[in-house]
Design a protein around this motif. Structure first.
Motif: not given
Length: 659
Positions: A592-593, A596, A600, A607
């Protein structure tokens, strides 16, 4: 859906060339570069004629520079004659270079052997005489399946000396690969070794040749010459098999080079094709050697005092252009390394640079990324633990280098004083095409920067029209150049269709997606067939990979697409972390990190839908990531392709797990 490939990666760092390097460079400053580019643009024929006359030794001078009458089957210097081996070795006789060390061979176990130019010429001539004594003649084809060694260079040079066309097969390839290539080129000779030694392990070679010949269809093969490297037991056919040390016994160390036409095939090197059948890329003699030599002088700023080390195997084009031919034609001292970068530990490269006082170092991004991970985990193998002060230029080859690996390489190996020469070229182009020049080009991490003088590179759309700066498209070369592919061996129609499609105005199609920024710098965005189609957007895989590797946790990443009913394709990332392999909830949290982070860095569209973690990525023994296999894994399909060329086939099971 638009056919334009969108550029989503932004990189603003710029590193100017070192002033001391600019002053003494073979091409000095942007003015020097522009002068060469202008000369090539004004009169291409005069430009290529001048370079050929000033840098090659001709047996029969050419009167015509470029024959376009059968395009795209271009011919350079068609009525000239020369010999490649003579241009690498004989031309140094009677000069200070003849007593200079040509090759420093470091074996897997660290044993070092040095050979001067004069001694290398004697070895090449002796082996060429041995081939003549066995009845091999100009125009025949030889398959070479040898470990990295002085003998590999000798075998290739001896073939070139006699006009025997060689096809080198990488020592990590299977019997099936040897068989395919032997049959396709109609080889009459195979040159191999009993075994090779890599990473402390002995890997049989002669047995793979025996297996290949037993498959049938290789009746043209008259002899198999075997170099005794490891002292391994081998099967023996007394009618066909000969030992290297026996055939050279009593042979003279003087062998006159055979003059061949400039366009005589020097070698046929097989590269993977989209159909699965390897393509036999055919290269000429004079044009290939000229551009290999010019790029040594320009790209690497090669000087007589340099100790040059290209870490590539001779089984790849990089090992042809920048081990066997270019460096010898340039008269430099070079390293030939048998082993692997992680044996006996991951400090091997840095130790060798320190001990041999290497000045120019040229390696692959995959090696840099794996050594980054090892270095950060163990200070003893970190480049900063070694004296690398002899280095003046460091280079990158094989695939685009992501910006973070570029910066690590620049800071830790180059110590912020050696330019990183990020070279774009291909098996088909023969030598560098788009690359920084160390005394010229301000560097941008991740960009191969500007085309070399004489190379007319452009980014075009599907009709061959040039696209605006900042927009992605197809990378093409609009004018012929001396070291270009001449044909696909035995398949001229496939050659035309693959590389010179009519819809692109007959330009050479590189097969890469790319974009040019406002300064005219080229950025490679990945193979055209690696473009991701996500919700109507075409994204280059390289940019998503670069974003992932920019995260502190990530050592390496490969990105592929898999079919998706909603978005067309979903982004699947295969990631190697700097730390231990995460499990369960930890894996989900890290995934998930990273998702994200990509959102960004370059936007939500890029993604990854899935992230798979592994201790490594599936790579060939040369360090190439096998993205084709990753696409199969991403789709959840069984792998039916040959995985014998993989360094680590077991990694595919690990990467099949969804996090």
């Amino acid at each position: 859906m638009t056919t334009e490939i969108e550029s989503i990666l932004v990189e603003n760092r710029v590193f100017p060339p070192p002033e001391d390097l600019v002053k003494q460079a073979n091409v000095s400053g942007m003015e020097g570069y522009q002068a060469l580019c202008d000369e090539a643009r004004r009169d291409p024929d005069a430009f290529w004629a001048r370079l050929a006359n000033e840098n090659l030794v001709w047996t029969k001078p050419f009167t015509q520079v470029l024959d376009e009458s059968s395009k795209p089957f271009y011919k350079f210097y068609p009525d000239g004659q020369m010999n490649v081996s003579a241009n690498c070795l004989d031309k140094h006789l009677g000069t200070p270079t003849e007593n200079r060390t040509a090759l420093i061979f470091e074996a897997d176990d660290g044993k070092v052997t040095k050979v001067t130019y004069k001694e290398l010429l004697a070895r090449v001539s002796q082996f060429a005489n041995a081939l003549k004594a066995q009845g091999f003649k100009t125009g025949e084809r030889a398959v070479i399946y040898l470990p990295m060694s002085i003998e590999a260079v000798v075998a290739m040079q001896a073939c070139a000396r006699l006009g025997i066309i060689h096809s080198v097969v990488f020592g990590g390839f299977s019997a099936k690969s040897i068989h395919e290539r032997t049959v396709d080129v109609g080889a009459t000779l195979i040159i191999t070794a009993d075994a090779q030694i890599r990473g402390g392990k002995t890997i049989a070679l002669k047995s793979a040749v025996d297996e290949a010949l037993a498959m049938g269809g290789c009746d043209a093969v008259r002899k198999v010459i075997t170099y005794k490297r490891a002292g391994s037991d081998v099967q023996w056919d007394a009618k066909r098999d000969l030992w290297w040390h026996d055939v050279i016994q009593g042979q003279s160390t003087d062998c006159p080079p055979v003059a061949v036409d400039a366009d005589h095939p020097l070698f046929i090197l097989y590269t993977s094709g989209s159909t699965g059948k390897p393509k036999g890329v055919q290269h000429s003699s004079a044009g290939f050697l000229l551009w290999s030599l010019m790029t040594m002088k320009w790209t690497f700023d090669a000087k007589p005092t340099d100790v040059f080390w290209c870490t590539a195997d001779v089984g790849w084009v990089t090992g042809h252009s920048y081990v066997t031919y270019g460096p010898l034609a340039a008269g430099v001292t070079q390293i030939v390394f048998e082993g692997v970068p992680t044996y006996p530990d991951a400090g091997r490269f840095w130790k060798m640079i320190q001990e041999h006082k290497v000045t120019i170092f040229y390696t692959a991004p995959t090696a840099i990324r794996s050594l980054t991970k090892a270095s950060e985990a163990d200070a003893k193998v970190h480049p900063k633990s070694f004296d690398l002060s002899s280095l003046r230029i460091i280079g990158s080859v094989g695939e685009p280098i992501n910006p973070e690996a570029w910066v690590w390489y620049y800071n830790n190996v180059g110590n912020q004083r050696c330019p990183v020469i990020d070279t774009w070229w291909q098996t088909e182009t023969g030598a560098h095409m788009i690359t920084p020049l160390p005394g010229v080009t301000p560097l941008k991490p991740g960009s191969c920067t500007l085309p070399l003088p004489g190379i007319d590179a452009a980014i075009v759309d599907e009709t061959g029209e040039e696209v605006e700066r900042g927009k992605g498209g197809f990378l093409v070369i609009r004018r012929p150049w001396p070291s270009m592919i001449r044909t696909i061996w035995g398949d001229p129609e496939r050659f035309k269709k693959t590389y010179f499609p009519e819809e692109l105005k007959g330009y050479y199609l590189a097969g890469d997606g790319a974009q040019r920024d406002k300064d005219g710098y080229f950025w490679i965005m990945g193979r055209i067939d690696d473009v991701l189609n996500v919700s109507g957007h075409r994204l280059g895989t390289m940019e998503v990979e670069s974003a992932l590797v920019a995260h502190d946790m990530v050592a390496e990443a490969a990105v592929v697409g898999r079919p998706d009913d909603t978005t067309g394709e979903a982004v699947v990332a295969f990631v190697v972390l700097n730390g231990p392999l995460p499990q369960g909830d930890d894996a989900a949290a890290v995934a998930k990190q990273l998702r994200d982070w990509v959102a960004k860095e370059i936007g939500p569209i890029a993604k990854p839908r899935e992230i798979r973690f592994g201790e490594n990525l599936p790579k060939t023994r040369s360090g190439k990531i096998m993205r084709r296999l990753l696409r199969v894994v991403a789709k959840g399909e069984p792998i039916t392709q040959d995985v014998s060329t993989l360094e680590n086939p077991g990694i595919l099971d690990q990467l099949s797990q969804v996090r």
